[in-house]
Design an enzyme around this catalytic site. Structure first.
Site, PDB file in Angstrom:
ATOM      1  N   LYS A  31       0.838  -1.208   0.000  1.00  0.00           N
ATOM      2  CA  LYS A  31       0.000   0.000   0.000  1.00  0.00           C
ATOM      3  C   LYS A  31       0.875   1.260   0.000  1.00  0.00           C
ATOM      4  O   LYS A  31       0.691   2.156  -0.807  1.00  0.00           O
ATOM      5  CB  LYS A  31      -0.937   0.013   1.236  1.00  0.00           C
ATOM      6  CG  LYS A  31      -1.797  -1.244   1.379  1.00  0.00           C
ATOM      7  CD  LYS A  31      -2.698  -1.191   2.602  1.00  0.00           C
ATOM      8  CE  LYS A  31      -1.996  -1.220   3.946  1.00  0.00           C
ATOM      9  NZ  LYS A  31      -1.282  -2.483   4.272  1.00  0.00           N
ATOM     10  N   ARG A  60      11.914  -4.464   5.752  1.00  0.00           N
ATOM     11  CA  ARG A  60      11.540  -3.066   5.429  1.00  0.00           C
ATOM     12  C   ARG A  60      12.358  -2.065   6.246  1.00  0.00           C
ATOM     13  O   ARG A  60      12.607  -2.243   7.416  1.00  0.00           O
ATOM     14  CB  ARG A  60      10.055  -2.834   5.727  1.00  0.00           C
ATOM     15  CG  ARG A  60       9.681  -1.354   5.563  1.00  0.00           C
ATOM     16  CD  ARG A  60       8.203  -1.114   5.505  1.00  0.00           C
ATOM     17  NE  ARG A  60       7.481  -1.735   6.579  1.00  0.00           N
ATOM     18  CZ  ARG A  60       6.152  -1.823   6.619  1.00  0.00           C
ATOM     19  NH1 ARG A  60       5.432  -1.313   5.635  1.00  0.00           N
ATOM     20  NH2 ARG A  60       5.556  -2.403   7.631  1.00  0.00           N
ATOM     21  N   ARG A  76      10.473  -0.248  11.766  1.00  0.00           N
ATOM     22  CA  ARG A  76       9.306   0.000  12.607  1.00  0.00           C
ATOM     23  C   ARG A  76       9.281  -0.973  13.781  1.00  0.00           C
ATOM     24  O   ARG A  76       9.670  -2.128  13.615  1.00  0.00           O
ATOM     25  CB  ARG A  76       8.020  -0.156  11.783  1.00  0.00           C
ATOM     26  CG  ARG A  76       7.652   1.080  11.024  1.00  0.00           C
ATOM     27  CD  ARG A  76       6.541   0.898  10.023  1.00  0.00           C
ATOM     28  NE  ARG A  76       5.398   0.114  10.428  1.00  0.00           N
ATOM     29  CZ  ARG A  76       4.316  -0.071   9.669  1.00  0.00           C
ATOM     30  NH1 ARG A  76       4.248   0.503   8.477  1.00  0.00           N
ATOM     31  NH2 ARG A  76       3.317  -0.808  10.091  1.00  0.00           N
ATOM     32  N   ARG A 120     -10.516   0.046   8.043  1.00  0.00           N
ATOM     33  CA  ARG A 120     -10.008  -1.272   8.429  1.00  0.00           C
ATOM     34  C   ARG A 120     -11.060  -2.104   9.134  1.00  0.00           C
ATOM     35  O   ARG A 120     -10.786  -3.235   9.521  1.00  0.00           O
ATOM     36  CB  ARG A 120      -8.869  -1.063   9.431  1.00  0.00           C
ATOM     37  CG  ARG A 120      -7.497  -1.245   8.860  1.00  0.00           C
ATOM     38  CD  ARG A 120      -6.553  -0.890  10.001  1.00  0.00           C
ATOM     39  NE  ARG A 120      -5.333  -1.572   9.890  1.00  0.00           N
ATOM     40  CZ  ARG A 120      -4.252  -1.072   9.283  1.00  0.00           C
ATOM     41  NH1 ARG A 120      -4.277   0.096   8.725  1.00  0.00           N
ATOM     42  NH2 ARG A 120      -3.144  -1.764   9.258  1.00  0.00           N
ATOM     43  N   ARG A 179      -0.759  -8.957  13.600  1.00  0.00           N
ATOM     44  CA  ARG A 179      -1.339  -8.002  12.641  1.00  0.00           C
ATOM     45  C   ARG A 179      -2.111  -8.742  11.552  1.00  0.00           C
ATOM     46  O   ARG A 179      -3.169  -8.308  11.106  1.00  0.00           O
ATOM     47  CB  ARG A 179      -0.228  -7.138  12.012  1.00  0.00           C
ATOM     48  CG  ARG A 179       0.341  -6.115  12.987  1.00  0.00           C
ATOM     49  CD  ARG A 179       1.730  -5.634  12.581  1.00  0.00           C
ATOM     50  NE  ARG A 179       1.766  -4.870  11.350  1.00  0.00           N
ATOM     51  CZ  ARG A 179       2.884  -4.601  10.680  1.00  0.00           C
ATOM     52  NH1 ARG A 179       4.060  -5.041  11.120  1.00  0.00           N
ATOM     53  NH2 ARG A 179       2.837  -3.899   9.572  1.00  0.00           N
TER      54      ARG A 179
HETATM   55  P1  AP5 Z   1       4.796  -1.429   2.065  1.00  0.00           P
HETATM   56  O1  AP5 Z   1       4.369  -0.805   0.785  1.00  0.00           O
HETATM   57  O2  AP5 Z   1       5.476  -0.524   3.061  1.00  0.00           O
HETATM   58  O3  AP5 Z   1       3.594  -2.235   2.744  1.00  0.00           O
HETATM   59  P2  AP5 Z   1       2.202  -1.741   3.305  1.00  0.00           P
HETATM   60  O4  AP5 Z   1       1.107  -2.429   2.561  1.00  0.00           O
HETATM   61  O5  AP5 Z   1       2.132  -0.260   3.375  1.00  0.00           O
HETATM   62  O6  AP5 Z   1       2.264  -2.437   4.746  1.00  0.00           O
HETATM   63  P3  AP5 Z   1       2.184  -1.852   6.219  1.00  0.00           P
HETATM   64  O7  AP5 Z   1       2.974  -2.804   7.081  1.00  0.00           O
HETATM   65  O8  AP5 Z   1       2.536  -0.414   6.286  1.00  0.00           O
HETATM   66  O9  AP5 Z   1       0.642  -2.045   6.495  1.00  0.00           O
HETATM   67  P4  AP5 Z   1      -0.104  -2.134   7.808  1.00  0.00           P
HETATM   68  O10 AP5 Z   1      -1.489  -2.073   7.337  1.00  0.00           O
HETATM   69  O11 AP5 Z   1       0.257  -3.296   8.657  1.00  0.00           O
HETATM   70  O12 AP5 Z   1       0.443  -0.883   8.647  1.00  0.00           O
HETATM   71  P5  AP5 Z   1      -0.114   0.591   8.881  1.00  0.00           P
HETATM   72  O13 AP5 Z   1       1.030   1.496   8.937  1.00  0.00           O
HETATM   73  O14 AP5 Z   1      -1.236   0.892   7.965  1.00  0.00           O
HETATM   74  O15 AP5 Z   1       5.776  -2.657   1.693  1.00  0.00           O
HETATM   75  C1  AP5 Z   1       6.376  -3.456   2.708  1.00  0.00           C
HETATM   76  C2  AP5 Z   1       7.811  -3.819   2.299  1.00  0.00           C
HETATM   77  O16 AP5 Z   1       7.766  -4.639   1.124  1.00  0.00           O
HETATM   78  C3  AP5 Z   1       8.676  -2.613   1.933  1.00  0.00           C
HETATM   79  O17 AP5 Z   1       9.968  -2.854   2.387  1.00  0.00           O
HETATM   80  C4  AP5 Z   1       8.634  -2.557   0.394  1.00  0.00           C
HETATM   81  O18 AP5 Z   1       9.824  -2.023  -0.142  1.00  0.00           O
HETATM   82  C5  AP5 Z   1       8.459  -4.021   0.034  1.00  0.00           C
HETATM   83  N1  AP5 Z   1       7.607  -4.207  -1.142  1.00  0.00           N
HETATM   84  C6  AP5 Z   1       6.462  -3.514  -1.463  1.00  0.00           C
HETATM   85  N2  AP5 Z   1       5.958  -3.985  -2.625  1.00  0.00           N
HETATM   86  C7  AP5 Z   1       6.769  -5.004  -3.021  1.00  0.00           C
HETATM   87  C8  AP5 Z   1       6.742  -5.893  -4.157  1.00  0.00           C
HETATM   88  N3  AP5 Z   1       5.775  -5.810  -5.093  1.00  0.00           N
HETATM   89  N4  AP5 Z   1       7.732  -6.818  -4.259  1.00  0.00           N
HETATM   90  C9  AP5 Z   1       8.719  -6.894  -3.315  1.00  0.00           C
HETATM   91  N5  AP5 Z   1       8.792  -6.080  -2.223  1.00  0.00           N
HETATM   92  C10 AP5 Z   1       7.817  -5.149  -2.085  1.00  0.00           C
HETATM   93  O19 AP5 Z   1      -0.769   0.449  10.332  1.00  0.00           O
HETATM   94  C11 AP5 Z   1       0.041   0.223  11.471  1.00  0.00           C
HETATM   95  C12 AP5 Z   1      -0.845   0.082  12.712  1.00  0.00           C
HETATM   96  O20 AP5 Z   1      -1.565   1.317  12.959  1.00  0.00           O
HETATM   97  C13 AP5 Z   1      -1.940  -0.984  12.650  1.00  0.00           C
HETATM   98  O21 AP5 Z   1      -1.436  -2.265  12.997  1.00  0.00           O
HETATM   99  C14 AP5 Z   1      -2.958  -0.440  13.673  1.00  0.00           C
HETATM  100  O22 AP5 Z   1      -2.557  -0.721  14.994  1.00  0.00           O
HETATM  101  C15 AP5 Z   1      -2.872   1.077  13.470  1.00  0.00           C
HETATM  102  N6  AP5 Z   1      -3.863   1.570  12.468  1.00  0.00           N
HETATM  103  C16 AP5 Z   1      -3.584   2.121  11.244  1.00  0.00           C
HETATM  104  N7  AP5 Z   1      -4.728   2.439  10.591  1.00  0.00           N
HETATM  105  C17 AP5 Z   1      -5.739   2.091  11.414  1.00  0.00           C
HETATM  106  C18 AP5 Z   1      -7.157   2.136  11.295  1.00  0.00           C
HETATM  107  N8  AP5 Z   1      -7.761   2.622  10.183  1.00  0.00           N
HETATM  108  N9  AP5 Z   1      -7.908   1.672  12.338  1.00  0.00           N
HETATM  109  C19 AP5 Z   1      -7.332   1.195  13.457  1.00  0.00           C
HETATM  110  N10 AP5 Z   1      -5.995   1.110  13.642  1.00  0.00           N
HETATM  111  C20 AP5 Z   1      -5.198   1.550  12.626  1.00  0.00           C
HETATM  112 ZN    ZN Z   2       2.084   1.124   4.970  1.00  0.00          ZN
END
Ligand code: AP5
Ligand code: ZN
Length: 217
Positions: free
Chosen positions: A13, A128, A161, A89, A172
């Site tokens: 994402k 990452r 992170r 979410r 997660r």
């Molecule tokens: P990356 O693009 O960074 O992945 P991502 O989908 O953004 O994954 P996240 O871990 O950020 O998602 P998440 O939903 O767990 O965390 P969030 O910050 O939203 O890619 C990951 C890695 O892979 C990178 O190193 C990249 O280079 C590599 N990569 C990408 N694409 C690739 C490909 N095609 N091939 C190879 N490598 C690739 O949320 C964190 C926390 O916040 C949650 O756990 C929760 O506690 C809280 N939170 C956030 N939003 C809410 C909400 N709406 N409601 C309640 N709690 C919330």
């Molecule tokens: Zn992310």
């Protein structure tokens, strides 16, 4: 362009959203990045959120809906549209978003699910590296920075992170399947869902996204 990106941790994402933002001049609202900014600023919300994030659970719907409402109402970069990354979410978050957008008479165009098997996510998450100030992310193997542990744009240090380890990832993923899985069904029923294969390399994923935006697939 008004769209949401849904996908498990590491689906891509945060990798794809900045490309969409640049191409379509819309804002990129990443709720995880917003929460991490609160953690870095050591606010009360940040302290509460850090504990929840490090347990792989979700921050309350009320707080998250308030954050998004505030951005959509006040962030000028969102005038042309938006990409929501990490929101909604839960089904209640999705329902609130619908009512916010129907008041503005600006419904969502796309709800895109980045589909990928859980087994590929451990390597993505544990490798990452992120630049905290911008949210830019790299990967030790798949997308290394030009200079080890340093952001390509600012030269500032990259970090891992605190929730990016195998133990928290497992939690997660459990939370994702249990609480965000139903969000996918919610948008399927509304007829704006599209699933794309996010296990391919980033350039291929980008092509699939363009296919959706340009109506080709
Ligand atoms: P990356 O693009 O960074 O992945 P991502 O989908 O953004 O994954 P996240 O871990 O950020 O998602 P998440 O939903 O767990 O965390 P969030 O910050 O939203 O890619 C990951 C890695 O892979 C990178 O190193 C990249 O280079 C590599 N990569 C990408 N694409 C690739 C490909 N095609 N091939 C190879 N490598 C690739 O949320 C964190 C926390 O916040 C949650 O756990 C929760 O506690 C809280 N939170 C956030 N939003 C809410 C909400 N709406 N409601 C309640 N709690 C919330
Ligand atoms: Zn992310």
């Amino acid at each position: 362009m008004r769209l949401i990106l849904i996908g498990p941790p590491g689906a891509g994402k945060g990798t794809q959203a900045p490309k969409i933002k640049d191409k379509y001049c819309v804002c990129h609202l990443a709720t995880g990045d917003m929460l991490r900014a609160q953690v870095a600023a050591k606010t009360d919300l940040g302290r509460q959120a850090k504990k929840i994030m490090d347990e792989g659970k979700l921050v309350s719907d009320e707080i998250m809906v308030g954050m998004i409402q505030n951005e959509l109402d006040n962030n000028k970069e969102c005038q042309n549209g938006f990409i929501l990354d990490g929101f909604p979410r839960t089904v209640p978050q999705a329902a609130k978003l619908d009512s916010m957008l129907s008041q503005k008479r600006s419904p969502l165009a796309h709800a895109i699910e980045l589909q990928i098997p859980d087994s590929l996510l451990v390597a993505r998450i544990t490798g990452r590296l992120v630049h905290p100030a911008s949210g830019r992310s790299y990967h030790k193997l798949f997308n290394p920075p030009a200079k080890s542990m340093t952001d390509d744009v600012t030269g500032e240090p990259l970090i891992q992170r605190s929730d990016d380890n195998e133990g928290v990832l497992k939690k997660r993923l459990g939370t994702y399947h249990e609480q965000t899985g139903p969000v996918v069904d919610y948008y399927r029923e509304k007829g704006i869902w599209k699933g794309i294969d996010a296990s391919k390399e980033p350039g291929e994923v980008w092509k699939s996204l363009l296919g959706v935006f340009e109506g080709g697939s």
